[in-house]
Design a protein around this motif. Structure first.
Motif, PDB file in Angstrom:
ATOM      1  N   THR A 407       3.434  -4.991  -2.264  1.00  0.00           N
ATOM      2  CA  THR A 407       4.158  -3.726  -2.101  1.00  0.00           C
ATOM      3  C   THR A 407       5.657  -3.964  -2.136  1.00  0.00           C
ATOM      4  O   THR A 407       6.406  -3.238  -2.798  1.00  0.00           O
ATOM      5  CB  THR A 407       3.757  -3.064  -0.772  1.00  0.00           C
ATOM      6  N   LEU A 408       6.104  -5.015  -1.438  1.00  0.00           N
ATOM      7  CA  LEU A 408       7.540  -5.330  -1.452  1.00  0.00           C
ATOM      8  C   LEU A 408       7.991  -5.748  -2.849  1.00  0.00           C
ATOM      9  O   LEU A 408       9.085  -5.395  -3.284  1.00  0.00           O
ATOM     10  CB  LEU A 408       7.836  -6.434  -0.434  1.00  0.00           C
ATOM     11  N   PHE A 409       7.101  -6.464  -3.548  1.00  0.00           N
ATOM     12  CA  PHE A 409       7.415  -6.884  -4.920  1.00  0.00           C
ATOM     13  C   PHE A 409       7.613  -5.656  -5.810  1.00  0.00           C
ATOM     14  O   PHE A 409       8.578  -5.576  -6.575  1.00  0.00           O
ATOM     15  CB  PHE A 409       6.267  -7.767  -5.430  1.00  0.00           C
ATOM     16  N   MET A 410       6.736  -4.655  -5.635  1.00  0.00           N
ATOM     17  CA  MET A 410       6.857  -3.420  -6.427  1.00  0.00           C
ATOM     18  C   MET A 410       8.149  -2.688  -6.090  1.00  0.00           C
ATOM     19  O   MET A 410       8.878  -2.239  -6.978  1.00  0.00           O
ATOM     20  CB  MET A 410       5.644  -2.529  -6.136  1.00  0.00           C
ATOM     21  N   LEU A 411       8.455  -2.592  -4.797  1.00  0.00           N
ATOM     22  CA  LEU A 411       9.672  -1.877  -4.376  1.00  0.00           C
ATOM     23  C   LEU A 411      10.917  -2.569  -4.907  1.00  0.00           C
ATOM     24  O   LEU A 411      11.828  -1.931  -5.454  1.00  0.00           O
ATOM     25  CB  LEU A 411       9.717  -1.809  -2.845  1.00  0.00           C
ATOM     26  N   LEU A 412      10.961  -3.908  -4.770  1.00  0.00           N
ATOM     27  CA  LEU A 412      12.164  -4.636  -5.177  1.00  0.00           C
ATOM     28  C   LEU A 412      12.351  -4.612  -6.685  1.00  0.00           C
ATOM     29  O   LEU A 412      13.471  -4.429  -7.165  1.00  0.00           O
ATOM     30  CB  LEU A 412      12.089  -6.078  -4.675  1.00  0.00           C
ATOM     31  N   THR A 413      11.253  -4.770  -7.456  1.00  0.00           N
ATOM     32  CA  THR A 413      11.448  -4.785  -8.916  1.00  0.00           C
ATOM     33  C   THR A 413      11.846  -3.412  -9.449  1.00  0.00           C
ATOM     34  O   THR A 413      12.649  -3.330 -10.366  1.00  0.00           O
ATOM     35  CB  THR A 413      10.189  -5.262  -9.665  1.00  0.00           C
ATOM     36  N   THR A 414      11.291  -2.320  -8.863  1.00  0.00           N
ATOM     37  CA  THR A 414      11.654  -1.023  -9.440  1.00  0.00           C
ATOM     38  C   THR A 414      13.038  -0.568  -8.992  1.00  0.00           C
ATOM     39  O   THR A 414      13.733   0.106  -9.731  1.00  0.00           O
ATOM     40  CB  THR A 414      10.635   0.072  -9.061  1.00  0.00           C
TER      41      THR A 414
END
Length: 455
Positions: A407-414
């Protein structure tokens, strides 16, 4: 019951006969009124069933899911407005009518007290979904995605039909309340084991259990935004609801059935969470995260304790709202950048600061941050699983850790990072999108105050 089903059916003439100028307004306000009217079902009662008619009735298992399905119809219509904007008016009408056709079937499936009617409405939801994916999907692979969906669902629903017929031959009734009184099967024979297995397969494919989940990411990636919201928020819940209903009927499940399903569900939650960590496509990342959340629901509903059922129910509702919101956010990004690849749509926070707030909220609920209902549900499920067998804590603990990571990976990349060079200018976010996100997040935040409405 009828005061919701009839207005829902009347959405069809509304979509057909509304003048071109008021098409979206009429459809949205009409369905919003139905959604607000359906909130009355949430009042808890002391009776096992309320609003009981000959074939339908609402109890504590079905009322939250019914309200969720009514609530999501106006949101699906609002979300697709941009997507269908440039199509001719007849196609717009047909699109709204397709969405409105699924709704009565879903309401019937969640509220029926009779297994035949449940089977019919469970299968009937397949046809409009198929039309949505194959007609309004975005890529050329949508036909293969539709075929995947069709064959997985049809092949799995055949054993369900045969075992329903077998149940009827055995007990002479298919009414859920009657079956509750007559426990139909003796627990040791092979026939009962096989019929239990056959009853569960259709729901395991729909829910989807890991190993039977291959149709889901495909369908999600190819579906239009309304199709994705429908799949994530309602059709997966049909699977979970069916498992909860049927396992209540068949008495305590034999251990032979427990272990494979439980291990597959928990192992699948672990596997799909780790698949999420290396996804490049935003939509398929959210689709795989749905599989991992529903794995916990399947694991909880096969244990059959009061705690695990209430945990599964809360998780289904909060996951329905959360993943639907995530798909809407992914869609707003896609409408602006015309790409779902994470590397090509990164660093959008400076351009769309208010959207970044919605992204943050949605991702925090997705990774079960306290005090959200997602956390209540996951904790309840983890406690019941641990109580049932202590080693499960290894799997569930790892799943929680991996969920937070992807989830953090998704938030940070977008949202963070440098803006890609090909994005020169971007369209501002508009009121419709903010209203859409607000209507997703408000129920999630309000349920924190009173979670017993959905447990």
């Amino acid at each position: 019951m009828l005061k919701i089903i009839l207005p829902t059916i009347m959405l069809l003439p509304t979509a057909l006969l509304s003048p071109k100028k008021f098409l979206w307004t009429n459809a949205t306000t009409h369905s919003l009124l139905i959604a607000i009217l359906s909130l009355q079902w949430l009042t808890p009662t002391y009776y096992p069933h309320k609003n009981l008619t000959q074939w339908t009735g609402i109890d504590q298992i079905s009322s939250p899911l019914l309200v969720l399905s009514c609530w999501l119809l106006p949101l699906m219509i609002m979300a697709s407005q941009h997507h269908i904007q440039y199509e001719p008016t007849t196609r717009k009408r047909i699109f709204i009518m397709t969405l409105a056709t699924i709704q009565p079937f879903i309401i019937l499936a969640f509220s029926t007290t009779e297994l035949t009617l449940f089977y019919i409405s469970f299968e009937a939801t397949l046809i409009p979904t198929l039309i949505l994916i194959t007609r309004w999907g975005s890529q050329s692979e949508r036909l293969s995605a539709g075929i995947y969906l069709l064959f997985y669902t049809l092949i799995s629903s055949l054993p369900l039909l045969t075992s329903i017929l077998y149940l009827h031959a055995q007990t002479g009734t298919l009414n859920l309340m009657m079956l509750d009184l007559v426990h139909p099967t003796s627990t040791n024979s092979w026939t009962s084991l096989l019929s239990n297995l056959a009853l569960l397969t259709a729901f395991m494919v729909k829910a989807p259990l890991y190993g039977l989940h291959l149709w889901l990411p495909k369908a999600h990636v190819e579906a239009p935004i309304a199709g994705s919201m429908l799949l994530a928020a309602l059709l997966l819940k049909l699977g979970g609801y069916g498992i909860m209903r049927i396992t209540l009927l068949t008495g305590p499940l034999p251990a032979l059935l427990h272990y494979p399903f439980l291990t597959l569900a928990l192992w699948g939650a672990l596997m799909t969470s780790s698949i999420c960590l290396r996804q490049t496509d935003l939509k398929s990342l959210i689709a795989y995260s749905s599989v991992s959340h529903m794995g916990l629901v399947i694991a909880a509903s096969t244990i059959q304790t009061n705690w695990s059922f209430s945990g599964a129910m809360i998780l289904m509702i909060s996951h329905g709202l959360t993943s639907s919101m995530l798909f809407c956010l992914a869609n707003t990004n896609y409408e602006r950048t015309h790409s779902r690849i994470l590397l090509l749509t990164r660093g959008l926070q400076p351009l769309l600061p208010l959207m970044a707030t919605w992204w943050l909220l949605a991702n925090l609920t997705n990774m079960a941050l306290p005090p959200t209902t997602n956390l209540m549900a996951e904790l309840t499920i983890m406690i019941t699983l641990f109580n049932w067998s202590p080693p499960t804590i290894i799997l569930t603990g790892t799943v929680t850790f991996l969920t937070a990571s992807y989830t953090l990976f998704m938030l940070l990349t977008t949202q963070r990072g440098t803006l890609p060079t090909h994005i020169m200018s971007i369209q501002n976010s508009n009121t419709r999108e903010h209203l859409l996100m607000t209507l997703h997040i408000i129920p999630l935040l309000l349920l924190i105050a009173k979670p017993e409405l959905i447990s």
